[in-house]
Design an enzyme around this catalytic site. Structure first.
Site, short mmCIF file in Angstrom:
data_model
loop_
_atom_site.label_atom_id
_atom_site.label_comp_id
_atom_site.label_asym_id
_atom_site.label_seq_id
_atom_site.Cartn_x
_atom_site.Cartn_y
_atom_site.Cartn_z
N SER A 1 0.84 -1.21 0.00
CA SER A 1 0.00 0.00 0.00
C SER A 1 0.87 1.25 0.00
CB SER A 1 -0.98 0.00 1.17
OG SER A 1 -0.28 0.03 2.39
N ASP B 1 7.47 2.51 5.71
CA ASP B 1 7.21 1.92 4.40
C ASP B 1 7.16 3.00 3.31
OD1 ASP B 1 6.88 -0.17 6.13
OD2 ASP B 1 4.99 -0.88 5.28
#
Ligand code: MEV
Length: 334
Positions: free
Chosen positions: A88, A131
Site C-alpha cells: 500500500s 514503508d
C-alpha cells in the site's frame, strides 16, 4: 501522460517497535508498482470505472487532497498485497507522485513521502512512516538510528511520536523472502501490539529490546558482520513471536531457512505475509522455503525509489512516413 513508479520493501529489523519511535531498518526491493495516469472525465482504474475494490482508500485520500480531479490510471507491476512488503505504501507513493505532477505540484521525494504517509495513516489509523519513506527514497532507510543521522532525509512527527528518517548505503548481501501466501492486514496487528504494550510492562520491555537490537543491527551492517546480523535477525523474530505477531506458517519458513542462512525473521506486520532470510546461498535457501510450503523470492536491493516522468502524447500523424506521391499532388500549384 504521467508515468510513476515506486518499490516495495522489507524490514531488516525493528518493525512494530518503530511505531513507537524506536529504531528500524528497511530496504527497498525490485518489486514495484508502475502506473500511468492521465486526466479523465470520471475516475477509472485499468480501463474500468473506479470502485472501492480497485481504488484503495489511500488513492482516494490523495485525490481528495488535490481537489478530486478525476483521473484514468493504469496500474502495472506488483508488490504482493497484505504480505508485509509495503504494497500500500508503494502504491500510495506512486499515486501521490503522479497526482501531484498532474496538479502542477512538486513530486520530490520528501513531499511525496509526507503525503503518502498521511494517506497510509488516514487509511490505517496508525503506523510509522517507514514503508512510505522506503518507497520514496529507495535504497536503505534507517529510522531513529543516531549513527545514520548524518544522512538525514526528513523528520516526521505524528501522534506524539517523531522519526528521523535517514538513508544508508545498502550492503552487498543477499536476501531471500518467503511468502506464506496468507494475507494479513497491518492495522489489526499494529493494534494488537499497541494494546499488549499498553497493558503489560513485559511487552513494553520487549518493544524496547527490539529497538536496542536494531541499533546493534546497524553496527553489523556498517562493519559487514553478517554472522552477527543474522543472529540478531533471528532473535528479533523470537521477540516478535512473543509479541504475538508471528504464526505457525511464518515460524516454519524461518526454521526451514535457518540451516542455509545467517538468520531469518518475519518481515512487516506479520500474522502471515512474508519472512526474510539473510544468506549467501540464495538458491538453497529458496529451495528450502519452497519445500516448506512458501513462495520464495530472491530479491535485489539497492533499487531506486519513486520515479515520475511526464511524456507528451505524440500527435496522431507523428512518426508516419509521408507518401511522396501524395505530398507532390498536395503541393500547392503555382
Ligand atoms: C509494516 O511494514 C511495519 C509496522 O511496523 C507498521 C508500521 O511501521 O507502520 C508493523
Amino acid at each position: 501522460m504521467i508515468y510513476s513508479s515506486a518499490p516495495g520493501k522489507f524490514v531488516v529489523m525493528g518493525e512494530h517497535a518503530v511505531v513507537y519511535g524506536k529504531p528500524a531498518l528497511a530496504l527497498a526491493i525490485d518489486m514495484r508498482f508502475t502506473l500511468r495516469m492521465a486526466p479523465g472525465k470520471t475516475f477509472r482504474v485499468n480501463g474500468k470505472p473506479a470502485t472501492n475494490a480497485t481504488m484503495s482508500p489511500h488513492m482516494r485520500w490523495i485525490s481528495q487532497a488535490h481537489g478530486n480531479q478525476p483521473v484514468s490510471v493504469f496500474i502495472d507491476g506488483r508488490v504482493p498485497a497484505g504480505s508485509g512488503l509495503g504494497s500500500s505504501a508503494a502504491l500510495s507513493a506512486a499515486y501521490s507522485g503522479a497526482v501531484r505532477t498532474l496538479s502542477g505540484e512538486s513530486a520530490d521525494h520528501e513531499s511525496v513521502a509526507r503525503e503518502s504517509y498521511e494517506a497510509e495513516f488516514a487509511a490505517q489509523g496508525r503506523g510509522s512512516p517507514m514503508d512510505t519513506s522506503a518507497a520514496c527514497n529507495g535504497g536503505g532507510v534507517a529510522l531513529n538510528v543516531p549513527y545514520a543521522k548524518k544522512d538525514l532525509l526528513w523528520h516526521i512527527e505524528k501522534n506524539g511520536n517523531a522519526w528521523d528518517v535517514s538513508r544508508f548505503d545498502v550492503p552487498e548481501m543477499t536476501f531471500v523472502i518467503g511468502n506464506t501466501g496468507i494475507r494479513a492486514a497491518t492495522g489489526p496487528l499494529v493494534e494488537k501490539v499497541r494494546k499488549y504494550r499498553e497493558e503489560s510492562e513485559f511487552a513494553y520491555n520487549i518493544v524496547e529490546e527490539i529497538g536496542q537490537l536494531t541499533l546493534d543491527g546497524m553496527k553489523c551492517i556498517t562493519s559487514n558482520d553478517w554472522v552477527e546480523l543474522g543472529t540478531l535477525m533471528s532473535y528479533n523474530h523470537r521477540l516478535l513471536g512473543i509479541l504475538g505477531v508471528s504464526c505457525p506458517e511464518l515460524d516454519s519458513l524461518v526454521e526451514a531457512a535457518l540451516p542455509t542462512s545467517y538468520g531469518a525473521k518475519l518481515t512487516g506486520s506479520g500474522g502471515g505475509g512474508c519472512m526474510v532470510a539473510l544468506t549467501d546461498k540464495p538458491e538453497q535457501t529458496a529451495a528450502a522455503i519452497r519445500a516448506a510450503g512458501g513462495t520464495p523470492y530472491i530479491v535485489k536491493t539497492g533499487v531506486p525509489g519513486l520515479e515520475v516522468k511526464v511524456r507528451e502524447k505524440k500527435p496522431a500523424n507523428q512518426g508516419k512516413k509521408k507518401n511522396p506521391r501524395k505530398s507532390k499532388r498536395d503541393e500547392p500549384s503555382e
